[in-house]
Motif scaffolding. Structure first.
Motif, mmCIF file in Angstrom:
data_model
loop_
_atom_site.group_PDB
_atom_site.id
_atom_site.type_symbol
_atom_site.label_atom_id
_atom_site.label_comp_id
_atom_site.label_asym_id
_atom_site.label_seq_id
_atom_site.Cartn_x
_atom_site.Cartn_y
_atom_site.Cartn_z
ATOM 1 N N HIS A 9 0.820 -1.217 0.000
ATOM 2 C CA HIS A 9 0.000 0.000 0.000
ATOM 3 C C HIS A 9 0.848 1.260 0.000
ATOM 4 C CE1 HIS A 9 -3.386 2.669 0.922
ATOM 5 N NE2 HIS A 9 -2.644 3.197 1.884
ATOM 6 N N TRP A 10 2.037 1.193 0.602
ATOM 7 C CA TRP A 10 2.879 2.377 0.747
ATOM 8 C C TRP A 10 4.063 2.383 -0.199
ATOM 9 C CZ3 TRP A 10 0.914 6.439 2.898
ATOM 10 C CH2 TRP A 10 -0.080 6.290 3.873
ATOM 11 N N THR A 11 4.048 1.560 -1.229
ATOM 12 C CA THR A 11 5.111 1.588 -2.234
ATOM 13 C C THR A 11 4.503 1.882 -3.599
ATOM 14 O OG1 THR A 11 4.963 -0.845 -2.365
ATOM 15 C CG2 THR A 11 6.736 0.091 -1.022
ATOM 16 N N ARG A 12 5.320 2.458 -4.476
ATOM 17 C CA ARG A 12 4.851 2.871 -5.793
ATOM 18 C C ARG A 12 5.787 2.293 -6.850
ATOM 19 N NH1 ARG A 12 1.619 3.707 -2.532
ATOM 20 N NH2 ARG A 12 0.842 5.687 -1.723
ATOM 21 N N VAL A 13 5.254 1.462 -7.721
ATOM 22 C CA VAL A 13 6.058 0.809 -8.756
ATOM 23 C C VAL A 13 5.489 1.157 -10.125
ATOM 24 C CG1 VAL A 13 6.835 -1.389 -9.702
ATOM 25 C CG2 VAL A 13 6.719 -1.081 -7.228
ATOM 26 N N GLY A 14 6.362 1.627 -11.014
ATOM 27 C CA GLY A 14 5.949 1.961 -12.367
ATOM 28 C C GLY A 14 5.895 3.464 -12.575
ATOM 29 N N THR A 67 3.584 10.828 -10.332
ATOM 30 C CA THR A 67 2.551 11.678 -9.739
ATOM 31 C C THR A 67 2.386 11.443 -8.241
ATOM 32 O OG1 THR A 67 0.843 10.040 -10.289
ATOM 33 C CG2 THR A 67 1.267 11.796 -11.901
ATOM 34 N N ALA A 68 3.167 10.534 -7.670
ATOM 35 C CA ALA A 68 3.010 10.193 -6.255
ATOM 36 C C ALA A 68 3.373 11.373 -5.364
ATOM 37 C CB ALA A 68 3.888 8.993 -5.914
ATOM 38 N N THR A 69 2.650 11.526 -4.282
ATOM 39 C CA THR A 69 2.961 12.546 -3.280
ATOM 40 C C THR A 69 3.240 11.916 -1.916
ATOM 41 O OG1 THR A 69 0.624 12.838 -2.712
ATOM 42 C CG2 THR A 69 1.530 14.264 -4.442
ATOM 43 N N THR A 93 12.438 11.925 -2.219
ATOM 44 C CA THR A 93 11.162 11.206 -2.304
ATOM 45 C C THR A 93 10.009 12.204 -2.259
ATOM 46 O OG1 THR A 93 11.355 10.801 0.082
ATOM 47 C CG2 THR A 93 11.979 9.008 -1.388
ATOM 48 N N PRO A 94 8.845 11.828 -2.762
ATOM 49 C CA PRO A 94 7.739 12.785 -2.912
ATOM 50 C C PRO A 94 7.204 13.276 -1.572
ATOM 51 C CG PRO A 94 7.000 10.557 -3.407
ATOM 52 C CD PRO A 94 8.484 10.489 -3.275
ATOM 53 N N ARG A 95 6.632 14.460 -1.617
ATOM 54 C CA ARG A 95 6.002 15.047 -0.437
ATOM 55 C C ARG A 95 4.639 15.591 -0.817
ATOM 56 N NH1 ARG A 95 9.442 12.605 1.523
ATOM 57 N NH2 ARG A 95 10.748 13.058 3.337
ATOM 58 N N ARG A 96 3.720 15.530 0.126
ATOM 59 C CA ARG A 96 2.388 16.067 -0.095
ATOM 60 C C ARG A 96 2.463 17.598 -0.163
ATOM 61 N NH1 ARG A 96 -0.510 13.941 5.043
ATOM 62 N NH2 ARG A 96 -2.416 14.674 4.042
ATOM 63 N N PRO A 97 1.624 18.225 -0.965
ATOM 64 C CA PRO A 97 1.596 19.688 -1.008
ATOM 65 C C PRO A 97 1.279 20.257 0.373
ATOM 66 C CG PRO A 97 0.320 18.751 -2.814
ATOM 67 C CD PRO A 97 0.645 17.616 -1.895
#
Length: 329
Positions: free
Chosen positions: A187-192, A198-200, A317-321
């Motif tokens: 749930h907390w990883t982003r692949v592709g 676009t991940a935040t 790594t991404p951060r939320r606005p």
């Protein structure tokens, strides 16, 4: 120097700096509220970003929020404000973790502002480090940094390091047999590229680091069994330089002290030219956590295990606005 009341743009900048902090799986479990009339920034927990399997007590959530709190203090001092901080100010509101009052100029003796350049340079590195030994003077300075925030940082001997590595290996095996743990991690990883661009939040595949071909460094493989195109394999260090950060007790206030100590140590290490990574793997299993501490140490409870060394820095790594995590009243 601070000369007048804080405005919304200034507070937005302070919170942007605060949110550069690390958190478990980059869940960013924090919220901020600025009360204009009082000049207070509240730091609150976001329980919707809790991890029931890996962090059922929300201990790690508190560590992440406290790391963001420390960044806020550093950024405020850099901007000229004295960050007068109160932890857990209202027992009836446990999600209110801290209040930071920004109404007076920073003291000339403040040791926070010099850490500011490291806030956005600090990255988690899941890459191999060299075998170069960290000088004792740097280790002593990092231990002193933890003490300033009410925590302890110790560098265990070889026998204890091996025990730690065995416990991490045990935790990895337990996770592999626990479908709930696997699902939470997924749930907390982003692949592709379609999702990482676009991940935040969460950990994108470009931050996984290489697969471990060999070596003993305790670096969690966030890919699991998923294939990540273009991901290389590498040999990691066989004698990782680890440290334990802990506290005498194990209550929410201790977790908040530990999280601030953690970020102070990480920022100091960054200024000292070290690369860093964190592992909580063995700490996520209660029956393993007790064995992580050194029985000869005065440290009652280990809150996080750090890995230091000389090597490549990890990617940003991404951060939320900020607009998603800051309310202004």
């Amino acid at each position: 120097m601070a000369e007048e009341a804080l405005d919304a743009n200034t507070v937005t900048g302070l919170v942007r700096d605060a949110t550069a902090a690390p958190s478990m799986h980059n869940a960013q479990p924090w919220k901020f509220r600025f009360v204009r009339d009082s000049g207070i920034v509240q730091v609150r927990s976001d329980l919707e970003r809790a991890m029931p399997r890996a962090d059922p007590t929300t201990r790690a959530l508190h560590l992440g929020c406290a790391a963001a709190l420390f960044n806020l203090r550093v950024a405020a001092a850099h901007a000229g404000w004295e960050p007068a901080t109160e932890l857990l100010p209202h027992a009836a509101d446990p999600q209110l973790l801290a209040m930071v009052r920004l109404t007076t100029p920073v003291s000339p003796e403040s040791d926070l502002a010099p850490l500011y350049p490291a806030i956005h340079r600090r990255r988690t590195s899941r890459h191999p480090f060299t075998d170069e030994e960290i000088p004792q003077a740097i280790k002593d300075a990092l231990s002193a940094a933890a003490l300033l925030e009410g925590a302890r940082l110790i560098f265990p001997g070889a026998w204890h390091v091996q025990t730690l590595l065995d416990l991490v290996y045990d935790a990895e095996g337990r996770d592999a047999l626990d479908p709930t743990a696997s699902e939470e991690l997924r749930h907390w990883t982003r692949v592709g590229a379609d999702v990482t661009e676009t991940a935040t939040e969460g950990i994108p595949d470009y931050a996984f680091g290489p697969r471990k071909r060999d070596g003993k460094a305790p670096v969690r493989d966030f890919a699991g069994r998923r294939r990540v195109p273009g991901r290389d394999a590498a040999t990691f260090e066989n004698a990782p330089q680890l440290a334990l950060l802990g506290t005498a007790d194990d209550r929410p206030r201790d977790w908040l002290q530990a999280g601030q100590a953690l970020e102070r140590v990480l920022l100091q290490a960054t200024l000292d030219g070290l690369s860093t990574s964190l592992t909580s793997h063995a700490l996520e299993w209660p029956e393993l956590r007790w064995a992580v501490r050194d029985p000869q140490s005065a440290m009652g409870f280990v809150q996080i295990v750090l890995r230091f060394g000389y090597g490549p820095s990890g990617p940003e790594t991404p951060r939320r606005p900020v607009r998603e995590v800051l309310d202004i009243e």
